[in-house]
Design an enzyme around this catalytic site. Structure first.
Site, PDB file in Angstrom:
ATOM      1  N   LYS A 525      27.406  29.277  29.135  1.00 23.29           N
ATOM      2  CA  LYS A 525      28.347  29.293  30.255  1.00 23.29           C
ATOM      3  C   LYS A 525      29.096  30.621  30.279  1.00 23.29           C
ATOM      4  O   LYS A 525      29.103  31.343  29.279  1.00 23.29           O
ATOM      5  CB  LYS A 525      29.315  28.126  30.104  1.00 23.29           C
ATOM      6  CG  LYS A 525      30.062  28.158  28.776  1.00 23.29           C
ATOM      7  CD  LYS A 525      30.828  26.882  28.515  1.00 23.29           C
ATOM      8  CE  LYS A 525      31.545  26.964  27.185  1.00 23.29           C
ATOM      9  NZ  LYS A 525      32.092  25.697  26.745  1.00 23.29           N
ATOM     10  N   TYR A 754      52.822  54.832  32.415  1.00 25.45           N
ATOM     11  CA  TYR A 754      53.747  54.125  33.298  1.00 25.45           C
ATOM     12  C   TYR A 754      54.976  53.634  32.533  1.00 25.45           C
ATOM     13  O   TYR A 754      54.857  53.130  31.410  1.00 25.45           O
ATOM     14  CB  TYR A 754      53.072  52.883  33.886  1.00 25.45           C
ATOM     15  CG  TYR A 754      52.066  53.154  34.960  1.00 25.45           C
ATOM     16  CD1 TYR A 754      52.429  53.825  36.140  1.00 25.45           C
ATOM     17  CD2 TYR A 754      50.746  52.723  34.823  1.00 25.45           C
ATOM     18  CE1 TYR A 754      51.485  54.045  37.141  1.00 25.45           C
ATOM     19  CE2 TYR A 754      49.809  52.929  35.814  1.00 25.45           C
ATOM     20  CZ  TYR A 754      50.192  53.588  36.975  1.00 25.45           C
ATOM     21  OH  TYR A 754      49.274  53.806  37.954  1.00 25.45           O
TER      22      TYR A 754
HETATM   23  C1  LIG Z   1      32.008  25.441  25.441  1.00 24.57           C
HETATM   24  C2  LIG Z   1      31.640  24.135  24.937  1.00 24.57           C
HETATM   25  C3  LIG Z   1      31.051  23.987  23.668  1.00 24.57           C
HETATM   26  C4  LIG Z   1      30.865  25.115  22.695  1.00 24.57           C
HETATM   27  O1  LIG Z   1      32.064  25.344  22.026  1.00 24.57           O
HETATM   28  P1  LIG Z   1      32.192  26.508  20.912  1.00 24.57           P
HETATM   29  O2  LIG Z   1      33.536  26.301  20.358  1.00 24.57           O
HETATM   30  O3  LIG Z   1      32.046  27.783  21.636  1.00 24.57           O
HETATM   31  O4  LIG Z   1      31.107  26.259  19.954  1.00 24.57           O
HETATM   32  C5  LIG Z   1      30.602  22.729  23.311  1.00 24.57           C
HETATM   33  N1  LIG Z   1      30.762  21.672  24.128  1.00 24.57           N
HETATM   34  C6  LIG Z   1      31.356  21.764  25.341  1.00 24.57           C
HETATM   35  C7  LIG Z   1      31.504  20.548  26.189  1.00 24.57           C
HETATM   36  C8  LIG Z   1      31.826  22.988  25.785  1.00 24.57           C
HETATM   37  O5  LIG Z   1      32.407  23.077  26.973  1.00 24.57           O
END
Ligand SMILES: *Cc1c(COP(=O)(O)O)cnc(C)c1O
Length: 859
Positions: A525, A754
């Site tokens: 993602k 700035y």
């Molecule tokens: C992002 C996510 C993960 C992975 O989590 P990490 O801490 O990056 O390993 C697992 N399960 C769900 C539902 C997520 O949204």
């Protein structure tokens, strides 16, 4: 055969001394368990294992029952004579013969997968090699299961078959025998649909009256197969196959004129050989294929060539073409094995060119392989891009035993048949041979006596490259790597470098923490945590992970459009995108009744043209209080789903709220056990099995007993161990780099940036770097909280971070404008940086701006 059991007194009393009617009864009880036959083996989860006690020549497995019990195993299969373990509670199956029972169970397991393509391999030598190579070559396209090591015996085969799971597409199993009548049993268990007969040697001859008998016995494996592959140089194998009046189709290779894949000629070299092949056969779709091909194999010994040819024949039958096979062999045996001095690298060139870099060897065969590789890459490029002209930069060909005229005549022919449109020839021979000039008169040509001369012309703009596919092929002494350095695109400015080798290392590390049967879903993602989703997903696909997950439908579509075939879960699908979900074979997460109803309605409409139910993933909220069904709601979900066959649960999952912190252990455990209870309940209600998963990266390292069927790997893949205690096992994947645009010397008392928030306490040297908060470099890094790495030293940020730039203190660092600066990576840990501004690495990774170029590399 009767199977008797004695069950725990604490379990269902009515089950005490249950009589198993037949094998299917026992199968139901143990089908998901790991089978253990050796008390020394590693047991993933003892409570999920079943121990088979064998009585062998040297040891009696019954002696180990108590030991296994102490380890936590609670299911046993023993023979009738075994002592009565009255005092031990668990599942006990007593059978007349444990090995026979195991074989029957495996046979039954195999029958559960009638559509699996199963390749059976037998013969005297090379079985294990052929199996291993074949699985390496096929793994990019198929989900595979194979015998571990050389498990090919009466015991090894059933254990191998036991690993088959519903998602597998091809199984590859070897079968070995040492006496008559053994093969029939193995054939029943494996039931190969396709076969490879490797060869026949003298090993184990004692058990048989003759070689012929041995061959006949081995052929039993293929009684019900569609096709077998063998080398028809072997006279007695050929004879026996013909005599047996086979019902299967054959696909033969060898030197004989009637071979489907005939080797006309072989040329040997120091580290490989080239086979000139003529073929004519029918593939698995009954398509006729015929033609000629020059196949280069990176081996010199006959045994390896034979093993490789069995694999080549199988791949051809399965629909691969030879150029594809050549390229796979190259990647498999040459790309990965650095000891073999042949390599082809694909690089991005200047002015939209692509480079294929092979600057190590140059003879006729190496050239022909490289030209094939070029064609292969070209096919991939045709999607979305205009076809590029083909250019070849070629040094003199090294040859020892052929007249120069002949060599260059052949080169000229290769150039013609590969449609090379521009040639740059470097070296005395290639420049001066008249015959070469004559035979390449349609090709645009430039000649140089050495590499330096060419580079000078290039630098002075007398020769130019634009939108070309350039193969750079030269013998080592011509130092063509200098040419590559000039033609390669140099990425300046701010960029995120992604080390794909490190990524694979991290994946393997997490896999090493998993039970062999646990699947891996990788979270890609948010643009794969900022790293670039399509590129990362391609690597994961090659590495055979089981699932990918994205947040939104569009992210999944992007992956599909970039050739990703793995199953993809979409965590937040919206109703408007259901069309795309179906069209791109994405699998939605369903977290509420509202979404469930919407998708059901949609599925009912779409179902008109659909034979199979749509897979969905149910999200259960066990304490995160984010998305998900409530625990109480799942029964209702189950009722709805059992009335609507348009949807099928592919998995159910939950997410831990505090997986990375010890102080939340009680809460996490509560989440996990609640989840398991609800998931099992739903499975019972629906009457079919689905994947259950709960652990993210932090969970994998801390809750090994709750891996269940799958885990969801995220941040760990990208090099950050969320708990901190296994960080040393991970490699750094991403490095954010930029450059110094300008350096200034300022006087004590002057201010920078700035709001004039930094004042020089002494005369100082400062630099302006090309990264700001619009690139994702957080404004909180202002005034010393952020540090960058320059020329081996840390330089602090001074003043406020601006939109596109930041200033750093370079006092005391010997550096010039244009120098590279590391913002984070191995030298500046993203974990420390995140801590310094009170956030987490996730935010830094995913915040990296779109305009920052992603550069992928392998070492
Ligand atoms: C992002 C996510 C993960 C992975 O989590 P990490 O801490 O990056 O390993 C697992 N399960 C769900 C539902 C997520 O949204």
């Amino acid at each position: 055969m009767l199977y008797k059991s004695k069950e725990s007194k604490n379990m269902n009393q009515a089950n005490n001394n249950k009589i198993f009617q037949d094998i299917t009864d026992v199968y139901e009880f143990i089908k998901d368990k790991q089978i253990v036959t050796d008390s020394r083996s590693l047991i993933a989860v003892p409570s999920e294992a079943v121990f088979f006690a064998f009585k062998g020549k040297h040891a009696d497995g019954n002696q180990f029952v108590e030991e296994m019990y102490a380890k936590g195993v609670r299911a046993f299969v023993t023979n009738l004579e075994s002592s009565n373990f009255q005092h031990l509670e668990g599942l006990w199956v007593r059978v007349p013969h444990t090995l026979t029972a195991l074989q029957e169970l495996a046979t039954f397991h195999r029958l559960q997968f009638p559509h699996l393509e199963v390749i059976g391999i037998t013969g005297s030598n090379g079985k294990t090699m052929v199996k291993e190579w074949l699985s390496q070559l096929l793994q990019g396209k198929f989900s595979l299961v194979k015998s571990p090591k050389s498990y090919n015996s009466q015991l090894g085969v059933p254990l191998s078959i036991w690993q088959i799971k519903a998602h597998h597409q091809i199984g590859i199993f070897e079968a070995g025998i040492s006496k008559p009548a053994e093969m029939v049993k193995l054939a029943q268990i494996i039931q190969p649909t396709l076969g490879i007969f490797t060869n026949i040697g003298t090993a184990h001859d004692e058990g048989f009256h003759s070689r012929q008998e041995k061959i006949r016995e081995k052929l039993q494996l293929f009684q019900h197969s569609r096709l077998i592959i063998y080398c028809n140089n072997y006279e007695d194998i050929t004879q026996e196959i013909l005599k047996s009046k086979p019902t299967y189709q054959t696909l033969t290779w060898g030197r004989k004129a009637n071979a489907h894949i005939q080797i006309l000629n072989t040329e040997r070299h120091a580290n490989r050989q080239t086979l000139s092949i003529q073929y004519h056969f029918q593939n698995h779709l009954s398509q006729e294929k015929s033609g000629n091909y020059l196949l280069s194999l990176p081996f010199t010994d006959m045994a390896s060539v034979e093993n490789a040819m069995h694999c080549v024949a199988m791949l051809l039958y399965l629909g691969y073409d030879l150029a594809e096979i050549q390229s796979l062999i190259y990647q498999q045996f040459v790309g990965k094995n650095k000891a073999l001095p042949m390599r082809l690298e694909l690089k991005k060139g200047i002015h939209q060119c692509t480079l294929i870099d092979d600057t190590y060897t140059n003879d006729l065969q190496a050239l022909s392989v490289a030209l094939d590789f070029m064609n292969q890459q070209r096919q991939k490029q045709t999607f979305g891009q205009s076809l590029k002209h083909k250019t070849l930069i070629l040094s003199d060909i090294l040859h020892t035993n052929m007249a120069s005229e002949n060599v260059y005549q052949q080169v000229a022919r290769m150039l013609q048949s590969n449609a090379i449109s521009k040639l740059i020839g470097i070296g005395q021979d290639i420049r001066t041979l008249a015959v070469f000039q004559e035979e390449t008169k349609d090709i645009e040509k430039y000649f140089y006596s050495d590499t330096e001369e060419f580079i000078q012309d290039f630098l002075q703009g007398r020769i130019h490259f634009q939108n070309e596919q350039i193969l750079i092929k030269g013998a080592r002494k011509f130092q063509f790597d200098r040419i590559t350095a000039y033609l390669q695109e140099k990425v300046h400015g701010t960029r995120l470098e992604i080390n794909l080798d490190a990524l694979v290392h991290n994946l393997k590390f997490y896999k090493s923490l998993l039970k062999p049967q646990t699947k891996v879903m990788v979270m890609v993602k948010a643009f794969a945590y900022g790293s670039g989703s399509a590129e990362v997903a391609s690597v994961l696909q090659y590495q055979n992970v089981d699932y990918l997950a994205v947040a939104y439908t569009d992210e999944g579509v992007h992956l599909r459009e970039n050739g990703i075939r793995l199953p993809i879960m979409v965590m937040n699908p919206s109703e408007e995108t259901f069309d795309k979900i179906i069209q791109y074979r994405l699998e939605p997460e369903i977290y509420s009744f509202r979404l469930l109803k919407q998708f059901l309605n949609y599925a009912k409409m779409a179902q008109i043209n659909m034979a199979t139910p749509l897979p969905i993933h149910l999200k259960l909220d066990t304490g995160m209080r984010r998305l998900g069904f409530e625990v109480m709601e799942i029964e209702e979900v189950g009722k709805i789903l059992s009335q609507h066959t348009a949807l099928k649960v592919a998995s159910i999952f939950t997410h831990l709220a505090g997986a990375d912190e010890e102080r939340h252990n009680t809460f996490s455990l509560q989440q996990l056990t609640n989840f398991q209870k609800v998931a099992n309940g739903l499975e019972n209600l629906l009457g079919y099995h689905f994947i259950k998963h709960a652990l993210n990266s932090a969970g994998i390292t801390r809750w090994a007993d709750y891996q269940m069927d799958m885990v969801r790997l995220g941040i760990g893949l990208y090099g950050v161990e969320a708990n901190g205690f296994l960080q040393q096992h991970l490699q750094n994947v991403t490095t954010l780099k930029t450059t110094i645009s300008q350096i200034k010397n300022i006087k004590k008392g002057e201010t920078v940036g700035y709001g004039r928030r930094w004042e020089a306490q002494q005369d100082s040297k400062i630099g302006t770097i090309a990264i700001g908060y619009a690139d994702g470099y957080d404004r909180r890094f202002s005034n010393g909280l952020g540090k960058v790495f320059v020329k081996g030293k840390l330089a602090p940020i001074i003043g406020s971070v601006c939109m596109d730039m930041s200033m750093i203190d370079l006092t005391g660092i010997d550096v010039e404008e244009g120098e590279e600066v590391i913002v984070f990576g191995k030298e500046v840990s993203v974990i420390d940086l995140a801590k310094s501004i009170n956030t987490i690495p996730y935010e830094l990774f995913t915040g990296i701006g779109e305009r920052v170029k992603r550069v992928f590399f392998t070492e």
